[in-house]
Motif scaffolding. Structure first.
Motif, PDB file in Angstrom:
ATOM      1  N   GLN A 162      -1.072 -25.332 -14.023  1.00  0.00           N
ATOM      2  CA  GLN A 162      -0.150 -25.972 -12.502  1.00  0.00           C
ATOM      3  C   GLN A 162      -0.981 -26.679 -11.968  1.00  0.00           C
ATOM      4  N   PRO A 163      -0.697 -26.964 -11.114  1.00  0.00           N
ATOM      5  CA  PRO A 163      -1.901 -26.893  -9.217  1.00  0.00           C
ATOM      6  C   PRO A 163      -1.793 -25.901  -9.224  1.00  0.00           C
ATOM      7  N   THR A 164      -3.093 -25.546  -8.568  1.00  0.00           N
ATOM      8  CA  THR A 164      -3.560 -24.736  -7.680  1.00  0.00           C
ATOM      9  C   THR A 164      -3.252 -24.598  -6.040  1.00  0.00           C
ATOM     10  N   VAL A 165      -3.797 -23.526  -5.514  1.00  0.00           N
ATOM     11  CA  VAL A 165      -3.614 -23.778  -4.206  1.00  0.00           C
ATOM     12  C   VAL A 165      -4.872 -23.918  -3.821  1.00  0.00           C
ATOM     13  N   GLU A 166      -6.041 -24.046  -4.118  1.00  0.00           N
ATOM     14  CA  GLU A 166      -7.408 -24.742  -4.196  1.00  0.00           C
ATOM     15  C   GLU A 166      -6.856 -25.935  -3.975  1.00  0.00           C
ATOM     16  N   SER A 167      -6.337 -26.727  -4.883  1.00  0.00           N
ATOM     17  CA  SER A 167      -6.286 -28.229  -4.982  1.00  0.00           C
ATOM     18  C   SER A 167      -5.001 -28.558  -4.315  1.00  0.00           C
TER      19      SER A 167
END
Length: 553
Positions: A162-167
């Motif tokens: 999944q996409p991450t908050v950091e990315s």
């Protein structure tokens, strides 16, 4: 005692700011001026996160959410960003980033089952979910059931799928601003929705409490005045909040208590917070064997909610936290948290008391006949406060029942003494509280009735030393099950265990039938069919009284 009031609020409250505009872009006379004190401390690494980093991460996430997911302010059919996570250092930036874009945030218990999370997604019409890596599978399963594409699930922490908050933060920081943050008109903060926090209200499934941007800002200023933040009212060592102190973030951020007090009040007071703190988290601190391994003399302030602190428990706490100020507060999701707190002139709050009314709060105690109670007379607590919620999201009948002519009907029976100390006596509503979490009997009854052996049921609370109270189910068996039990007494334990497992499999852990299951021939009801819950509650308390089970054997 027609009405009692807290002292008036002594500072103005802005009504044209969103929550992040108030905390990240403005100043208030009650707020200490920070220098290099951290805002957050990452528990795993000890990394200090200061104002500039918090503000940058909030902007980066907002810009990324705008560019990649089109999160924005909607004129109609407003939907929410749902946060499904235990405490995390980016929990607050996720809230503030959504608010920067004009969006609404709904917070969910990370221990929810798929069915429970799906219900919340559907109520708030969530279109994006931010989930912790430990909760991803539940979030994905609930999202699929709700028709939300899997690429609209973002992960706190690391994730390979999944996409991450950091990315998203880094993507937002690399790109030019894609949004223009709107400044609210005067008075608009009182009606613009910021949060949808779930509460069981009076009966039935949990309801989304509609909270404006103004409400938590008011409540924080109310509490700050009550506890004399930024006042030189006592020697430095005795002041309750001091710039640069550290708060253990053990309360879950999805709950209104930690959402307002743990995140926002601590930030306002200049206190750094440690999300996911391991400081004896979730343990019975006063007698847990781990206590001897810790020096707790550095704890200076402890506030308790959800259940009364007995004099005995306070005494034991003072032994292991000799320098701490200890007392209670009281509030509801519907009041956007705090209604009362123990005052600063009490190092140790009055045992059993929920404290005294916060500034700007007005209270009545209403007897069962509708007349107003006097001092030391029991009745339902009703309050007025500028921090009250707007009502229940999409549920006008429930709103009209609980919010009456500007008063919040708390459903709690109280006694107020002449010295204005408030004592919670009982709950008039059917909701029980298990370790501070609201549990609606009707929700559990609906689950139990799905069990093939159950013909009828009624769930009531029973006292519990650790949890305050826990659910117990009275059950009427179907004829076939009753026949099995009659033929083989050992079958009774199997059926009870099966019913308890059925609830455990379908509900979050604190809703389990920790009080047990009791068989009964008929559930008492009035002529209109309403459960006479009080009769069974009294019976349950007799069953669970010390010595009752021994005498029964």
């Amino acid at each position: 005692m027609p009405e009692i009031s807290g002292v008036p609020l002594d500072t103005a409250i802005p009504d044209n700011l969103t929550i992040p505009q108030f905390f990240l872009d403005s100043h208030h006379p009650r707020r200490p001026v920070r220098t290099d004190a951290p805002w957050l401390i990452e528990n795993e690494t000890g990394r200090h996160i200061g104002f500039e980093e918090i503000r940058a991460r909030t902007f980066g996430l907002a810009n990324g959410l705008s560019l990649r997911y089109g999160i924005k302010e909607e004129e109609v059919d407003q939907s929410a960003v749902l946060i499904f996570s235990p405490n995390h250092v980016d929990y607050a930036p996720a809230i503030w980033a959504t608010h920067r874009l004009g969006g609404i945030v709904s917070t969910a218990n990370p221990a929810y089952t798929v069915g429970e999370l799906l219900y919340q997604i559907q109520v708030v019409k969530a279109t994006l979910i931010i989930a912790h890596s430990s909760s991803l599978q539940t979030a994905l399963d609930a999202a699929i059931a709700a028709g939300i594409p899997s690429d609209r699930i973002i992960a706190f922490g690391e994730s390979s799928c999944q996409p991450t908050v950091e990315s998203i933060i880094q993507f937002g920081l690399r790109n030019e601003p894609a949004f223009v943050e709107r400044r609210l008109k005067k008075g608009e903060a009182k009606t613009k929705v910021a949060l949808l926090c779930f509460s069981s209200g009076t009966t039935g499934k949990p309801k989304a409490v509609t909270i404006s941007h103004y409400a938590p800002i008011v409540n924080i200023i109310q509490m700050a005045q009550q506890i004399k933040v930024n006042e030189n009212y006592a020697p430095w060592k005795d002041q309750r909040f001091r710039l640069g102190d550290i708060a253990a973030g053990v309360l879950p951020f999805y709950h209104i208590y930690a959402l307002v007090v743990g995140i926002h009040l601590m930030t306002f007071c200049g206190t750094g917070s440690t999300p996911n703190s391991a400081t004896l988290q979730g343990q019975q601190t006063y007698n847990h064997p781990a206590v001897k391994n810790y020096d707790l003399s550095g704890i200076r302030y402890l506030i308790c909610g959800a259940a009364p602190l007995s004099a005995e428990l306070v005494h034991q706490l003072t032994k292991i936290m000799p320098n701490a100020q200890i007392g209670q507060g009281y509030g509801l999701t519907e009041s956007c948290t705090s209604i009362s707190l123990y005052p600063t002139d009490q190092k140790i709050g009055v045992p059993g008391s929920a404290g005294q009314l916060n500034p700007g709060v007005v209270a009545r105690v209403v007897k069962s006949d509708g007349s107003l109670a006097g001092y030391n007379e029991p009745g339902e607590l009703r309050v007025k406060s500028p921090s009250l919620a707007l009502g229940y999201w999409g549920n006008e009948p429930a709103t009209r029942e609980t919010f009456v002519d500007g008063w919040l009907c708390t459903g709690d029976e109280v006694i107020i003494r002449e010295d204005n100390e408030i004592f919670i006596v009982d709950r008039l509503k059917e909701i029980m509280k298990v370790r501070g979490f609201q549990v609606a009997p009707a929700e559990l009854e609906g689950c139990i009735l799905d069990h093939p052996d159950v013909a009828d049921t009624c769930v009531v609370p029973v006292p519990d030393d650790y949890s305050g109270e826990v659910p117990l189910a009275f059950v009427v068996l179907h004829v076939s099950a009753a026949t099995r039990v009659e033929k083989d007494p050992r079958e009774a334990d199997k059926v009870k265990a099966s019913i308890m497992k059925h609830v455990t499999d379908n509900k979050i852990a604190y809703k389990s039938l920790a009080g047990g299951v009791e068989f009964i021939d008929v559930i008492p009801k009035n002529p209109s069919g309403k459960l006479l819950r009080r009769l069974l509650r009294d019976r349950a308390r007799q069953l669970k009284a010390p010595g009752a089970l021994k005498a029964k054997m």
